[in-house]
Design an enzyme around this catalytic site. Structure first.
Site, short mmCIF file in Angstrom:
data_model
loop_
_atom_site.label_atom_id
_atom_site.label_comp_id
_atom_site.label_asym_id
_atom_site.label_seq_id
_atom_site.Cartn_x
_atom_site.Cartn_y
_atom_site.Cartn_z
N SER A 1 -22.60 25.88 5.98
CA SER A 1 -22.57 25.60 4.55
C SER A 1 -23.98 25.75 4.01
O SER A 1 -24.96 25.68 4.77
CB SER A 1 -22.08 24.16 4.32
OG SER A 1 -22.30 23.74 2.98
N TYR B 1 -22.11 15.19 6.47
CA TYR B 1 -21.72 16.60 6.34
C TYR B 1 -22.94 17.50 6.47
O TYR B 1 -22.91 18.51 7.18
CB TYR B 1 -21.04 16.81 4.99
CG TYR B 1 -20.54 18.21 4.75
CD1 TYR B 1 -19.34 18.64 5.31
CD2 TYR B 1 -21.24 19.10 3.94
CE1 TYR B 1 -18.87 19.93 5.09
CE2 TYR B 1 -20.78 20.39 3.72
CZ TYR B 1 -19.59 20.79 4.30
OH TYR B 1 -19.13 22.07 4.08
#
Length: 250
Positions: A131, A144
């Protein structure tokens, strides 16, 4: 015929990847924990109910792939969850562990068992879904972010280890991708910041040079390229698909 495995491939980015590879004539196998999504897979895409963060489940899956396909050409380690949205002082350890288990342990297990299939053939391609949160910090998303940074480190190490065996490894770093997951992220962030979801969404878009969110097809297109012979000298790279994000705190 190219043999492709995609973890968490029955919905979202994973499903769009699966459809893109299938469209090239590849044999595609996906895993997912969503039984309903697996039951709705398009014809020609094989599905297995499996938790990517469970080593016993991955061992069974890769043994089945070895038996039925005799090997694997492309591995897309795509399994991930958004994890909790909270200030660091409010972060629960159980939620932290769950997020890292799916996003990082799942990537490691896929690479571990994928390497065992690819090394004897002397070739292969591993694509990890990280990401843009793995390229910089994102407020209120500590687990995350930590997991996605970890995925990039894992990918670079795998690329070094497996390169002499003809196996390439790269990571795709999507920005905010249109779909149900980003909707949930935006709602949680809006609640944490006392903003409206529309304001958060507009902030995400305005923080990119192209002023829009990413589509799943943009991510799938890069996966197809990385798996192709045109990318035969590309390995160990973390490539953003995000319209050039320059404001990470909308």
């Amino acid at each position: 015929m190219t043999r492709v495995l995609i973890t968490a491939g029955a919905s979202g980015i994973g499903l769009v990847m699966a459809e893109a590879f299938a469209g090239t004539g590849a044999r595609v196998w996906v895993t997912d924990v969503d039984a309903a999504a697996l039951a709705a897979l398009p014809p020609g895409i094989r599905g297995t109910h499996a938790d990517a963060s469970s080593e016993p489940a991955m061992e069974l899956l890769f043994a089945e792939i070895a038996r039925d396909w005799g090997g694997l050409d492309v591995l897309c380690a795509n399994a991930g969850i958004k994890g909790p949205t909270a200030a660091i002082e409010d972060m629960g350890l159980e939620a932290w562990h769950q997020c890292l288990a799916v996003n990082l342990d799942g990537a490691m297990l896929a690479a571990k068992h994928g390497a065992r299939l690819m090394k004897p053939a002397g070739r292969g391609c591993m694509i990890f879904t990280s990401s843009t949160s793995g390229l910089y910090g994102t407020p209120f998303r500590a687990p995350y972010v930590a997991a996605k940074w970890g995925v990039i480190g894992l990918m670079k190490t795998v690329a070094m280890e497996l390169g002499p065996h003809g196996i390439r490894a790269n990571a795709i770093c999507p920005g905010s991708v249109n779909g149900p997951r980003i909707d949930r992220v935006i709602e949680a962030e809006a609640a944490a910041k006392g903003m409206t979801p529309d304001a958060v969404r507009q902030g995400y878009a305005s923080g990119t040079a192209l002023k829009r969110l990413t589509d799943p097809e943009d991510v799938a297109g890069l996966a197809l390229f990385l798996a192709s012979d045109a990318a035969r000298m590309i390995s160990g790279q973390a490539l953003a698909v995000d319209g050039m994000t320059y404001n990470v705190d909308p």
